[in-house]
Write a protein that holds these residues in place. Structure first.
Motif, mmCIF file in Angstrom:
data_model
loop_
_atom_site.group_PDB
_atom_site.id
_atom_site.type_symbol
_atom_site.label_atom_id
_atom_site.label_comp_id
_atom_site.label_asym_id
_atom_site.label_seq_id
_atom_site.Cartn_x
_atom_site.Cartn_y
_atom_site.Cartn_z
ATOM 1 N N GLY A 1 0.811 -1.200 0.140
ATOM 2 C CA GLY A 1 0.017 0.047 -0.167
ATOM 3 C C GLY A 1 1.078 1.252 0.291
ATOM 4 N N HIS A 2 2.146 1.170 -0.307
ATOM 5 C CA HIS A 2 2.912 2.377 -0.078
ATOM 6 C C HIS A 2 2.731 3.356 -1.229
ATOM 7 C CE1 HIS A 2 6.365 4.712 1.476
ATOM 8 N NE2 HIS A 2 6.610 4.833 0.138
ATOM 9 N N GLY A 3 2.161 3.000 -2.384
ATOM 10 C CA GLY A 3 1.625 3.986 -3.453
ATOM 11 C C GLY A 3 0.724 4.981 -3.122
ATOM 12 N N GLU A 4 -0.063 4.554 -2.175
ATOM 13 C CA GLU A 4 -1.227 5.142 -1.620
ATOM 14 C C GLU A 4 -0.793 6.294 -0.787
ATOM 15 O OE1 GLU A 4 -3.919 2.558 -0.086
ATOM 16 O OE2 GLU A 4 -4.209 1.195 -1.980
ATOM 17 N N ARG A 5 0.620 6.217 -0.125
ATOM 18 C CA ARG A 5 0.791 7.300 0.747
ATOM 19 C C ARG A 5 1.942 8.178 0.271
ATOM 20 N NH1 ARG A 5 1.027 2.495 2.804
ATOM 21 N NH2 ARG A 5 2.961 2.470 2.734
ATOM 22 N N ASP A 6 2.961 7.516 -0.167
ATOM 23 C CA ASP A 6 4.037 8.389 -0.854
ATOM 24 C C ASP A 6 4.644 7.676 -1.703
ATOM 25 O OD1 ASP A 6 6.092 9.995 -1.379
ATOM 26 O OD2 ASP A 6 7.345 9.610 0.242
ATOM 27 N N SER A 7 4.353 8.221 -3.154
ATOM 28 C CA SER A 7 4.713 7.363 -4.078
ATOM 29 C C SER A 7 6.127 7.756 -4.621
ATOM 30 C CB SER A 7 3.663 7.414 -5.614
ATOM 31 O OG SER A 7 3.649 8.941 -5.624
ATOM 32 N N THR A 8 6.833 8.774 -3.954
ATOM 33 C CA THR A 8 8.238 9.178 -4.596
ATOM 34 C C THR A 8 9.244 8.051 -4.526
ATOM 35 O OG1 THR A 8 7.835 11.352 -3.453
ATOM 36 C CG2 THR A 8 10.209 10.641 -3.978
ATOM 37 N N PRO A 9 9.475 6.991 -3.856
ATOM 38 C CA PRO A 9 10.250 5.862 -3.880
ATOM 39 C C PRO A 9 9.697 5.204 -5.226
ATOM 40 C CG PRO A 9 9.725 6.042 -1.897
ATOM 41 C CD PRO A 9 8.763 6.919 -2.260
ATOM 42 N N LEU A 10 8.498 4.943 -5.391
ATOM 43 C CA LEU A 10 8.014 4.182 -6.599
ATOM 44 C C LEU A 10 8.360 4.860 -7.583
ATOM 45 C CD1 LEU A 10 4.678 2.725 -5.064
ATOM 46 C CD2 LEU A 10 6.536 1.408 -5.898
ATOM 47 N N HIS A 11 8.265 6.151 -7.835
ATOM 48 C CA HIS A 11 8.541 7.017 -9.035
ATOM 49 C C HIS A 11 10.071 6.869 -9.392
ATOM 50 C CE1 HIS A 11 4.673 9.740 -8.704
ATOM 51 N NE2 HIS A 11 4.419 8.379 -9.079
ATOM 52 N N ARG A 12 10.766 7.094 -8.559
ATOM 53 C CA ARG A 12 12.348 6.842 -8.541
ATOM 54 C C ARG A 12 12.686 5.534 -9.158
ATOM 55 N NH1 ARG A 12 14.721 7.325 -3.296
ATOM 56 N NH2 ARG A 12 16.696 7.138 -4.152
ATOM 57 N N ALA A 13 12.224 4.574 -8.726
ATOM 58 C CA ALA A 13 12.354 3.342 -9.184
ATOM 59 C C ALA A 13 11.828 2.986 -10.736
ATOM 60 C CB ALA A 13 11.665 2.195 -8.228
ATOM 61 N N ALA A 14 10.731 3.618 -10.771
ATOM 62 C CA ALA A 14 10.081 3.577 -12.203
ATOM 63 C C ALA A 14 10.908 4.159 -13.155
ATOM 64 C CB ALA A 14 8.581 3.690 -12.146
ATOM 65 N N LYS A 15 11.469 5.505 -12.700
ATOM 66 C CA LYS A 15 12.286 6.105 -13.691
ATOM 67 C C LYS A 15 13.378 5.432 -13.801
ATOM 68 C CE LYS A 15 14.273 10.465 -14.193
ATOM 69 N NZ LYS A 15 14.402 11.964 -13.689
ATOM 70 N N LEU A 16 14.040 4.672 -13.031
ATOM 71 C CA LEU A 16 14.977 3.945 -13.296
ATOM 72 C C LEU A 16 15.008 3.023 -14.157
ATOM 73 C CD1 LEU A 16 17.661 2.872 -10.791
ATOM 74 C CD2 LEU A 16 16.628 1.050 -11.820
ATOM 75 N N LEU A 17 13.952 2.027 -13.940
ATOM 76 C CA LEU A 17 13.523 0.843 -15.091
ATOM 77 C C LEU A 17 13.379 1.469 -16.229
ATOM 78 C CD1 LEU A 17 11.077 -1.253 -12.764
ATOM 79 C CD2 LEU A 17 13.655 -1.581 -13.282
ATOM 80 N N ILE A 18 12.651 2.475 -16.523
ATOM 81 C CA ILE A 18 12.435 3.041 -17.897
ATOM 82 C C ILE A 18 13.626 3.541 -18.453
ATOM 83 C CG2 ILE A 18 11.448 5.085 -19.144
ATOM 84 C CD1 ILE A 18 8.990 5.009 -16.859
ATOM 85 N N ASN A 19 14.502 4.331 -17.779
ATOM 86 C CA ASN A 19 15.876 4.774 -18.534
ATOM 87 C C ASN A 19 16.645 3.394 -18.781
ATOM 88 O OD1 ASN A 19 14.994 7.310 -18.389
ATOM 89 N ND2 ASN A 19 15.765 7.586 -16.367
ATOM 90 N N ALA A 20 16.597 2.178 -17.812
ATOM 91 C CA ALA A 20 17.303 1.087 -18.031
ATOM 92 C C ALA A 20 17.048 0.276 -19.294
ATOM 93 C CB ALA A 20 17.362 0.198 -16.822
ATOM 94 N N LYS A 21 15.785 0.622 -19.849
ATOM 95 C CA LYS A 21 15.145 -0.247 -21.075
ATOM 96 C C LYS A 21 16.304 0.138 -22.141
ATOM 97 C CE LYS A 21 11.142 -1.546 -23.035
ATOM 98 N NZ LYS A 21 9.620 -1.614 -23.152
ATOM 99 N N MET A 22 16.642 -0.925 -22.971
ATOM 100 C CA MET A 22 17.543 -0.796 -24.079
ATOM 101 C C MET A 22 16.779 -0.499 -25.226
ATOM 102 S SD MET A 22 20.424 -3.477 -23.374
ATOM 103 C CE MET A 22 19.467 -5.125 -23.523
#
Length: 125
Positions: free
Chosen positions: A98-119
């Motif tokens: 349920g963390h996305g419902e409280r503070d999504s900053t850690p999830l946004h940082r991780a999603a950005k990392l995954l997006i940028n890692a895609k070749m």
């Protein structure tokens, strides 16, 4: 030795398979969510989320060393590197917790990392 989640260590869950703590914590949070447990009504969910957030790398991902298994203590990948698969497990754990419902900053940082890692070919390194 039973297969599954067993021992708490630094608030994470140790798993007898894979690379332990991130993987085990993800599955524990998934199971707890299936049983109706949330961040607000379960101390175990609260501790699992807290553990995952405490081991997030500065760049936004997660990376656990295989040495966590034999030592039964969480160990970072050498050089505090990120592992794409472990980052995905941690993100799913936070979502189930349920963390996305409280503070999504850690999830946004991780999603950005995954997006940028895609070749360019759509694969990941």
């Amino acid at each position: 030795m039973a297969i599954g989640v067993n021992v708490y260590n630094d608030m994470g869950r140790y798993g007898y398979w894979g690379i332990c703590f991130i993987y085990g914590t993800f599955f524990a949070l998934r199971g707890l969510a299936s049983a109706g447990k949330t961040y607000n009504n379960s101390q175990a969910v609260h501790r699992g989320v807290k553990f995952l957030l405490s081991v997030q790398n500065e760049e936004g991902g997660w990376g656990e060393s295989f040495e966590s298994c034999p030592s039964m203590k969480y160990k970072l990948l050498e050089g505090n590197k990120t592992n794409i698969v472990q980052t995905s497990w941690a993100m799913l754990g936070l979502i189930y917790g349920g963390h996305g419902e409280r503070d999504s900053t850690p999830l946004h940082r991780a999603a950005k990392l995954l997006i940028n890692a895609k070749m360019d070919d759509g694969d990941f390194p």
